[in-house]
Design a protein around this motif. Structure first.
Motif, PDB file in Angstrom:
ATOM      1  N   ALA A 419       0.826  -1.002   0.131  1.00 42.25           N
ATOM      2  CA  ALA A 419      -0.151  -0.064  -0.036  1.00 42.25           C
ATOM      3  C   ALA A 419       0.921   1.164   0.010  1.00 42.25           C
ATOM      4  O   ALA A 419       0.521   2.280  -0.701  1.00 42.25           O
ATOM      5  CB  ALA A 419      -1.032  -0.040   1.293  1.00 42.25           C
ATOM      6  N   ARG A 420       1.883   1.243   0.925  1.00 45.24           N
ATOM      7  CA  ARG A 420       2.944   2.366   0.747  1.00 45.24           C
ATOM      8  C   ARG A 420       3.518   2.605  -0.575  1.00 45.24           C
ATOM      9  O   ARG A 420       3.761   3.667  -1.005  1.00 45.24           O
ATOM     10  CB  ARG A 420       4.037   2.209   2.020  1.00 45.24           C
ATOM     11  N   THR A 421       3.861   1.476  -1.118  1.00 42.40           N
ATOM     12  CA  THR A 421       4.554   1.390  -2.720  1.00 42.40           C
ATOM     13  C   THR A 421       3.694   2.308  -3.578  1.00 42.40           C
ATOM     14  O   THR A 421       3.868   2.999  -4.348  1.00 42.40           O
ATOM     15  CB  THR A 421       4.874   0.051  -3.105  1.00 42.40           C
ATOM     16  N   ALA A 422       2.063   1.816  -3.566  1.00 42.89           N
ATOM     17  CA  ALA A 422       1.288   2.284  -4.411  1.00 42.89           C
ATOM     18  C   ALA A 422       1.059   3.610  -4.050  1.00 42.89           C
ATOM     19  O   ALA A 422       1.192   4.508  -5.041  1.00 42.89           O
ATOM     20  CB  ALA A 422      -0.186   1.447  -4.182  1.00 42.89           C
ATOM     21  N   MET A 426       1.817   6.355  -6.894  1.00 45.08           N
ATOM     22  CA  MET A 426       0.865   7.273  -7.492  1.00 45.08           C
ATOM     23  C   MET A 426       1.325   8.763  -7.175  1.00 45.08           C
ATOM     24  O   MET A 426       0.754   9.796  -8.096  1.00 45.08           O
ATOM     25  CB  MET A 426      -0.383   6.936  -6.941  1.00 45.08           C
ATOM     26  N   ARG A 427       1.820   9.042  -6.123  1.00 42.59           N
ATOM     27  CA  ARG A 427       2.112  10.303  -5.813  1.00 42.59           C
ATOM     28  C   ARG A 427       3.319  11.083  -6.919  1.00 42.59           C
ATOM     29  O   ARG A 427       3.227  12.128  -7.142  1.00 42.59           O
ATOM     30  CB  ARG A 427       2.915  10.476  -4.517  1.00 42.59           C
ATOM     31  N   ARG A 428       4.216  10.174  -7.473  1.00 41.12           N
ATOM     32  CA  ARG A 428       5.028  10.376  -8.539  1.00 41.12           C
ATOM     33  C   ARG A 428       4.832   9.666  -9.539  1.00 41.12           C
ATOM     34  O   ARG A 428       5.819   9.090 -10.420  1.00 41.12           O
ATOM     35  CB  ARG A 428       6.615  10.232  -8.037  1.00 41.12           C
ATOM     36  N   ALA A 429       3.413   9.737 -10.201  1.00 39.58           N
ATOM     37  CA  ALA A 429       3.209   9.024 -11.283  1.00 39.58           C
ATOM     38  C   ALA A 429       3.923   9.237 -12.594  1.00 39.58           C
ATOM     39  O   ALA A 429       4.322   8.285 -13.402  1.00 39.58           O
ATOM     40  CB  ALA A 429       1.760   9.019 -11.484  1.00 39.58           C
ATOM     41  N   PRO A 430       3.881  10.417 -13.060  1.00 39.76           N
ATOM     42  CA  PRO A 430       4.738  10.569 -14.028  1.00 39.76           C
ATOM     43  C   PRO A 430       6.217  10.259 -14.313  1.00 39.76           C
ATOM     44  O   PRO A 430       6.398   9.876 -15.427  1.00 39.76           O
ATOM     45  CB  PRO A 430       4.529  12.118 -14.405  1.00 39.76           C
ATOM     46  N   PHE A 431       6.938  10.307 -13.096  1.00 34.06           N
ATOM     47  CA  PHE A 431       8.051  10.059 -13.167  1.00 34.06           C
ATOM     48  C   PHE A 431       8.378   8.244 -13.344  1.00 34.06           C
ATOM     49  O   PHE A 431       9.146   7.851 -13.983  1.00 34.06           O
ATOM     50  CB  PHE A 431       8.746  10.294 -11.638  1.00 34.06           C
ATOM     51  N   GLY A 678      -7.904   5.215  -4.122  1.00 32.84           N
ATOM     52  CA  GLY A 678      -8.038   4.179  -2.940  1.00 32.84           C
ATOM     53  C   GLY A 678      -8.152   2.621  -3.621  1.00 32.84           C
ATOM     54  O   GLY A 678      -7.433   1.725  -3.041  1.00 32.84           O
ATOM     55  N   ALA A 679      -8.828   2.562  -4.710  1.00 28.49           N
ATOM     56  CA  ALA A 679      -9.033   1.192  -5.198  1.00 28.49           C
ATOM     57  C   ALA A 679      -7.699   0.678  -5.756  1.00 28.49           C
ATOM     58  O   ALA A 679      -7.459  -0.565  -5.690  1.00 28.49           O
ATOM     59  CB  ALA A 679      -9.959   1.159  -6.218  1.00 28.49           C
ATOM     60  N   VAL A 680      -6.949   1.391  -6.426  1.00 26.24           N
ATOM     61  CA  VAL A 680      -5.663   0.909  -6.792  1.00 26.24           C
ATOM     62  C   VAL A 680      -4.821   0.748  -5.892  1.00 26.24           C
ATOM     63  O   VAL A 680      -3.988  -0.451  -5.816  1.00 26.24           O
ATOM     64  CB  VAL A 680      -5.041   2.119  -7.732  1.00 26.24           C
ATOM     65  N   ARG A 681      -4.750   1.442  -4.685  1.00 25.13           N
ATOM     66  CA  ARG A 681      -3.807   1.382  -3.579  1.00 25.13           C
ATOM     67  C   ARG A 681      -4.283  -0.105  -2.901  1.00 25.13           C
ATOM     68  O   ARG A 681      -3.435  -0.821  -2.522  1.00 25.13           O
ATOM     69  CB  ARG A 681      -3.643   2.412  -2.800  1.00 25.13           C
ATOM     70  N   HIS A 682      -5.609  -0.313  -2.832  1.00 27.95           N
ATOM     71  CA  HIS A 682      -6.068  -1.532  -1.919  1.00 27.95           C
ATOM     72  C   HIS A 682      -5.654  -2.767  -2.826  1.00 27.95           C
ATOM     73  O   HIS A 682      -5.397  -3.648  -2.291  1.00 27.95           O
ATOM     74  CB  HIS A 682      -7.478  -1.350  -1.710  1.00 27.95           C
ATOM     75  N   GLY A 683      -5.901  -2.345  -4.297  1.00 28.59           N
ATOM     76  CA  GLY A 683      -5.803  -3.729  -5.092  1.00 28.59           C
ATOM     77  C   GLY A 683      -4.223  -4.416  -4.970  1.00 28.59           C
ATOM     78  O   GLY A 683      -4.152  -5.348  -5.150  1.00 28.59           O
ATOM     79  N   LEU A 684      -3.416  -3.198  -5.010  1.00 31.29           N
ATOM     80  CA  LEU A 684      -1.940  -3.637  -4.957  1.00 31.29           C
ATOM     81  C   LEU A 684      -1.731  -4.238  -3.619  1.00 31.29           C
ATOM     82  O   LEU A 684      -0.787  -5.027  -3.477  1.00 31.29           O
ATOM     83  CB  LEU A 684      -1.066  -2.542  -5.375  1.00 31.29           C
ATOM     84  N   GLN A 685      -2.234  -3.617  -2.682  1.00 33.43           N
ATOM     85  CA  GLN A 685      -2.108  -4.086  -1.236  1.00 33.43           C
ATOM     86  C   GLN A 685      -2.350  -5.565  -1.020  1.00 33.43           C
ATOM     87  O   GLN A 685      -1.601  -6.497  -0.429  1.00 33.43           O
ATOM     88  CB  GLN A 685      -2.754  -3.244  -0.116  1.00 33.43           C
ATOM     89  N   ALA A 738       1.153   3.735 -11.566  1.00 33.93           N
ATOM     90  CA  ALA A 738       1.546   4.828 -12.365  1.00 33.93           C
ATOM     91  C   ALA A 738       0.480   5.278 -13.402  1.00 33.93           C
ATOM     92  O   ALA A 738      -0.142   6.629 -13.526  1.00 33.93           O
ATOM     93  CB  ALA A 738       2.839   5.131 -12.615  1.00 33.93           C
ATOM     94  N   VAL A 739       0.346   4.434 -14.221  1.00 32.04           N
ATOM     95  CA  VAL A 739      -0.617   4.815 -15.575  1.00 32.04           C
ATOM     96  C   VAL A 739      -2.194   4.865 -15.044  1.00 32.04           C
ATOM     97  O   VAL A 739      -2.738   6.018 -15.571  1.00 32.04           O
ATOM     98  CB  VAL A 739      -0.540   3.630 -16.403  1.00 32.04           C
ATOM     99  N   MET A 740      -2.367   4.135 -14.065  1.00 34.85           N
ATOM    100  CA  MET A 740      -3.990   4.347 -13.917  1.00 34.85           C
ATOM    101  C   MET A 740      -4.143   5.756 -12.863  1.00 34.85           C
ATOM    102  O   MET A 740      -5.269   6.240 -12.985  1.00 34.85           O
ATOM    103  CB  MET A 740      -4.216   3.163 -12.984  1.00 34.85           C
ATOM    104  N   ARG A 741      -3.169   5.985 -12.112  1.00 32.17           N
ATOM    105  CA  ARG A 741      -3.169   7.375 -11.607  1.00 32.17           C
ATOM    106  C   ARG A 741      -3.172   8.514 -12.713  1.00 32.17           C
ATOM    107  O   ARG A 741      -3.998   9.388 -12.562  1.00 32.17           O
ATOM    108  CB  ARG A 741      -1.833   7.388 -10.801  1.00 32.17           C
ATOM    109  N   LEU A 742      -2.351   8.292 -13.590  1.00 33.15           N
ATOM    110  CA  LEU A 742      -2.345   9.445 -14.630  1.00 33.15           C
ATOM    111  C   LEU A 742      -3.767   9.782 -15.420  1.00 33.15           C
ATOM    112  O   LEU A 742      -4.241  10.517 -15.720  1.00 33.15           O
ATOM    113  CB  LEU A 742      -1.250   9.012 -15.698  1.00 33.15           C
TER     114      LEU A 742
END
Length: 807
Positions: A419-422, A426-431, A678-685, A738-742
Motif C-alpha cells: 500500500a505504501r508502494t502504491a 501514484m504520488r510520483r506517477a509521471p516519473f 484508493g481502489a488502486v492502492r487497495h488492489g496492490l495491497q 502509475a498509468v492508472m493514476r495518470l
C-alpha cells in the motif's frame, strides 16, 4: 453475473449493509465500515468485506452447492480420474515428434516429399563420420573397412540411398585434410519409425571398427538425440521444481497443509494434460517440446489459481465465516477471477493454432489443455478440499518456529508495504511511468538486431555425438555437405534443356557447385552447393534466385535454407492475424471484467511492453552468445524462427494472468467505494505479495526447465522466467499504478451502450449500491468516504490525498 451481491475483502473485518456483523469480535469494525460509502439516497451503506456467518454473503450459490455437496465423493472421483490419466498418458513421450518447424503447405515441403519418393539418395538424413586417425581415407585398409561398413548399412532394413566417398568419389564427402570422410544414407518412415531404426542400427556402427573410428550423425540422429535429452532433462526439472516449489509455498502460506493444495492441483493438471496429448498423437503430430510447457504451466498456473483461492478462503475464515460460507464467497470473487484469468491465458495460447507449423500448434494443444484443467481443478476439487479441511487448512504452521517472542500481526494490516508502494508511485506517477517505460524499451533494444535461423545440431550440448559430427562437417568439409539446396524438376525435358538450366544456376554468384541432374521418368533433381553457411543470408537469398531462374520445366526448391525461408514467410503471413486475435479477445475479456474501455487498452499495451526485456535478453544471450559459457550452450548466431512467437504467446498469457488478478481486486474495491486512487492502492495491497509470490514460484519452475541441455528449451525457460519476474515486480508494482493514476477516473469510462452491455453480461463482484451511487451522481461522496476508509486502513492522510484522488 449481474445482480450478484458479492462481498469483497477490505481487510478490516467489515460486515453487512447495516454496519453490523454477526461475528462478535468484528462487530465494531463492521460499524466503522458501515460509514465507508454512501448510497443513492445518501444514507449509510456498508462497505463489503469478508462475510460473517449471518452476512448477506452467507448464502451458498448454485455452483458452490454443486461442487461442495459431496466433497468426499468429488475428491474420490478426482483420484480415480487421475489414476486413469496416468495410465492413459503413459508412454506419451515416445509418441512425440522432434520436428515441426516447416510449413506443410510450402514449396520446400512438397519438394522434400517428392524427392524422398523419387530420389531417396538425394535426401540423406543419416551420416557416418569415418575417422582414419593419422592415416588417409584413401589408404587401402581404411578404404576396405569403409566399403564393408557401406555394404552393411545398405543391407539394413529401413535404410535406402546409401552412398559414400569411397563409392562416389564426391569431393564434398571428403574432409580437406584427408583424414575423415562420410557415408550417407536415408532412413525411411515417419519420425517414430526413423527413431526405432536408428536405435537398432547405430550401436553396430558406432565406435572403433578396425583402422577407423565411426561416429553417427545427420538430421535423424540430431532429432533423436534431442528427443532423448529433452525427456531426461524434463525428469530432472520436475525433480528440481517440485521440492523447491513446496518450500516456497510453505514460506508463503506458513501452513504445510495449505502449501500442499496448490501442488496437488498442479500435479492433477500435468497428468491430465499428458493424457490429452497422448490422445492427440492418434490424430496429429505433437512436438516433444510441448511436454516442457505442460510441466511449466501445469505447476505455475495451478499454483497461481490455488494461491488466489486459498488466500481468499483463509481471509474469509479469519473474519469468522463458516467454511461453507467462506467457500461460497471465495468462488464468487476469486473463483470468477480465476475463470477469467484462465480464459485470457487460453486465448493467448490458442493464437498458435493459426500457424501451420505443428511445433507451434503442439504448444497450443498442451497449453490450452493444461490451463483449462488447472482452472477446473482449482474451481472443482479445491473447494471440496477446503470444505473438508475448514480451519485445518491453517494446520502445521511451520513458520511459528521463527515467530517465537514476536507479537502477531494485527488483522487487516497485511500488505501495508505494498500500500505504501502504491501511494508513493501514484504520488510520483509521471516519473515512474516514464522511467519504467524507458528501462523496458532499453532492455528490448537488442531485439532490433535479431537474425532468424533454423534449429540444428547446435541446440545440443557440445559433447553430443551428432553435434560433434556436424561440427566436424562444418569446419572440415567443403561446400557444406548435407546443407545444400535441392532443385526438383518436373515435366518432360531433354538432356540439352537440363544442361542449359544447370549452366544458368551455376552462373549465380552465390553458387559454389551444381551436381546433377539425376533423371527418373519426368522428374529430375539438381544439388546446388552454396558458398558459405547452409542457412546464412546469402543462402536464403540464393533460394529466391533459384525460384526465379527460368527453366523449361517446373522447378521446386528445397533444402535447409529453403525450409527456413518458407517458415519465415508462413509466420509473417499469419502473425498479424494471431496478434489481432489475441488483442481483440483480450480486450473483450478485460472489458467484461472491468466495464471500462480504457483499462483493456492499458492492459494489452502494458503487457506487451513487459515482454521487451525477455526479447532483448533472448537476442543478447542466445543469439549473440553472451553468457554462453556460464549457461552451457553453443550459440548458433540466430534465433529459431518459431521461438519468438511461442514465447510471446506464453509470456503474454501469463502477464494477463497476473493482470487479471490485480484488476479484479481493484474493480472490486472501486465498486464498493467509488474511490479510484484508493481502489488502486487497495488492489496492490491485497494482490502485490500474492502476485510476486506466484511469479517467483513460476520463475523457479521455468528456471528448472531452463536447466535443459537443449538450447531452445533453455531459451524458453529462462526467457519466460525473466518475463514473469519483470511483469510482477516492475509492470504490476510500478507501471500499472502509475498509468492508472495518470488516467484518473477516466480509467473507468465507457460509452453508455457498452455500460449497459456490461451491466447485463459483465463480471460483477463489487457492491451494486456503490456502483449505483456513482451512476446517480453521488460518486464523489462515495469516493471521499472510500478515501477516508482506505486512509484509515493504510495510515494515510485523507485530507492530503482527497484532491489527488479526484484528479
Amino acid at each position: 453475473m449481474t445482480g450478484v451481491n458479492v462481498p469483497t475483502d477490505g481487510g478490516d473485518g467489515s460486515g453487512d449493509a447495516s454496519g453490523e456483523t454477526a461475528g462478535g469480535k468484528n462487530g465494531e469494525a463492521g460499524k466503522k465500515a458501515g460509514r465507508g460509502s454512501v448510497g443513492k439516497a445518501g444514507g449509510p451503506q456498508a462497505r463489503p468485506g469478508p462475510s460473517g456467518p449471518a452476512g448477506r454473503a452467507g448464502r451458498v450459490g448454485g455452483w458452490t452447492r454443486l461442487v461442495t455437496a459431496r466433497p468426499r465423493l468429488s475428491l474420490l472421483a478426482a483420484l480415480v480420474l487421475t489414476v486413469l490419466a496416468v495410465l492413459a498418458g503413459s508412454g506419451v513421450a515416445d509418441r512425440l515428434g522432434s520436428g515441426g518447424w516447416e510449413d506443410p503447405a510450402a514449396e520446400s515441403t512438397y519438394a522434400t516429399k517428392a524427392l524422398e519418393r523419387e530420389f531417396p539418395a538425394s535426401q540423406p538424413n543419416l551420416l557416418l563420420l569415418v575417422d582414419a586417425g593419422r592415416s588417409s581415407v584413401d589408404d587401402p585398409g581404411v578404404a576396405a573397412e569403409a566399403e564393408r561398413l557401406t555394404a552393411r548399412l545398405a543391407a539394413e532394413k529401413g535404410v535406402t540411398g546409401v552412398g559414400s566417398y569411397w563409392r562416389t568419389g564426391a569431393p564434398a564427402l571428403r574432409a580437406r585434410d584427408g583424414h575423415e570422410a562420410l557415408i550417407a544414407a536415408r532412413i525411411t518412415g515417419d519420425e517414430k519409425a526413423m527413431g526405432k531404426t536408428l536405435d537398432r542400427i547405430a550401436p553396430s556402427f558406432r565406435g572403433t571398427r578396425g583402422p577407423v573410428k565411426v561416429r553417427v550423425g545427420g538430421p535423424v540422429a540430431v532429432r533423436h538425440e534431442m528427443q532423448t535429452i529433452i525427456r531426461e532433462d524434463l525428469t530432472r526439472a520436475e525433480l528440481i521444481a517440485l521440492p523447491v516449489t513446496l518450500v516456497l509455498l510453505v514460506m508463503v502460506f506458513g501452513s504445510a497443509i495449505a502449501a500442499l493444495l496448490p501442488l496437488g492441483i498442479g500435479i492433477v493438471a500435468i497428468l491430465g494434460t499428458n493424457a490429452v496429448l497422448r490422445g492427440l498423437t492418434e490424430f496429429t503430430d505433437v512436438s516433444v517440446f510441448a511436454m516442457n510447457l505442460t510441466t511449466a504451466l501445469g505447476l505455475g498456473l495451478a499454483i497461481d489459481y490455488a494461491l488466489f483461492i486459498v488466500r481468499r478462503f483463509r481471509e474469509e475464515l479469519s473474519a469468522d465465516a463458516e467454511p461453507l460460507t467462506a467457500v461460497g464467497t471465495t468462488l464468487r470473487t476469486a473463483g470468477r477471477t480465476v475463470l477469467f484469468s484462465a480464459l485470457t491465458v487460453a486465448v493467448s495460447l490458442a493464437a498458435m493454432l493459426l500457424f501451420p507449423q505443428y511445433f507451434l500448434r503442439s504448444f497450443a494443444y498442451a497449453g490450452i489443455a493444461v490451463v483449462l484443467l488447472a482452472a477446473a481443478a482449482a474451481l472443482v476439487l479445491l473447494p471440496a478440499a477446503l470444505v473438508l479441511l475448514g480451519h485445518r487448512v491453517n494446520s502445521l504452521d511451520l513458520r511459528r518456529l521463527f515467530r517465537r517472542g514476536r507479537q502477531p500481526r494485527p488483522a487487516g494490516t497485511e500488505g501495508t508495504a505494498w500500500a505504501r508502494t502504491a501511494t508513493l508511485v501514484m504520488r510520483r506517477a509521471p516519473f515512474f511511468a516514464l522511467a519504467t517505460t524507458a528501462v523496458l524499451v532499453l532492455l528490448g533494444l537488442p531485439f532490433t538486431g535479431v537474425r532468424f535461423g533454423t534449429a540444428d545440431d547446435r541446440q545440443l550440448p557440445s559433447t553430443a555425438e551428432s553435434h560433434v559430427v556436424q561440427q566436424h562437417i562444418r569446419e572440415g568439409f567443403p561446400g557444406s555437405p548435407g546443407g545444400g539446396l535441392e532443385v526438383l524438376g518436373e515435366g518432360r525435358a531433354t538432356l540439352a534443356q537440363y544442361a542449359v538450366y544447370k549452366e544458368r544456376v551455376a552462373a549465380l554468384p552465390q553458387v559454389l557447385r551444381v551436381d546433377g541432374p539425376l533423371v527418373k521418368g519426368d522428374s529430375a533433381y539438381f544439388t546446388v552447393l552454396p558458398r558459405g553457411e547452409a542457412v546464412d543470408d546469402a543462402a536464403q537469398h540464393l533460394v529466391g534466385e533459384l525460384r526465379s531462374t527460368d527453366a523449361p520445366f517446373s522447378t521446386k526448391v528445397t533444402g535447409t535454407a529453403a525450409v527456413l525461408v518458407d517458415s519465415k514467410h508462413a509466420i509473417a503471413r499469419q502473425l498479424p492475424w494471431a496478434a489481432a486475435f489475441i488483442a481483440i479477445v483480450t480486450l473483450l475479456l478485460v472489458f467484461l471484467l472491468t466495464g471500462s474501455v480504457v483499462i483493456p487498452i492499458q492492459a494489452v499495451v502494458l503487457n506487451a511492453l513487459s515482454l521487451t526485456a525477455m526479447f532483448g535478453a533472448v537476442v543478447w544471450v542466445f543469439q549473440d552468445g553472451h553468457l554462453s559459457g556460464l549457461l552451457g550452450f553453443t550459440s548458433p548466431g540466430s534465433i529459431e524462427t518459431t521461438l519468438p512467437v511461442l514465447m510471446f504467446c506464453v509470456a503474454f498469457g501469463l502477464s494477463m494472468d497476473y493482470g487479471v488478478f490485480l484488476l479484479s481486486r481493484i474493480k472490486e474495491e472501486y465498486d464498493a467505494t467509488g474511490d479510484h486512487r484508493g481502489a488502486v492502492r487497495h488492489g496492490l495491497q491485497r494482490t502485490g505479495g500474492l502476485i510476486t509470490a506466484a511469479a517467483v514460484i513460476l520463475a523457479v519452475v521455468m528456471v528448472a526447465i531452463g536447466t535443459s541441455r537443449v538450447t531452445n528449451t533453455k531459451m524458453l525457460g529462462l526467457g519466460i522466467a525473466l518475463a514473469v519476474l519483470m511483469d510482477a515486480m516492475i509492470v504490476r508494482s510500478l507501471l500499472v499504478p502509475a498509468v492508472m493514476r495518470l488516467t484518473g477516473r477516466a480509467t473507468w469510462w465507457a460509452p453508455a451502450p457498452l455500460r449497459r452491455f456490461h451491466a447485463r453480461f459483465g463480471l460483477s463482484e463489487g457492491d451494486p449500491a456503490a456502483a449505483a451511487a456513482e451512476r446517480s451522481g453521488d460518486s464523489g461522496r462515495a469516493e471521499d468516504a472510500g478515501q477516508a476508509e482506505e486512509a484509515r486502513r493504510t495510515g494515510g492522510d485523507p485530507r492530503r490525498d482527497r484532491a489527488a484522488s479526484r484528479s
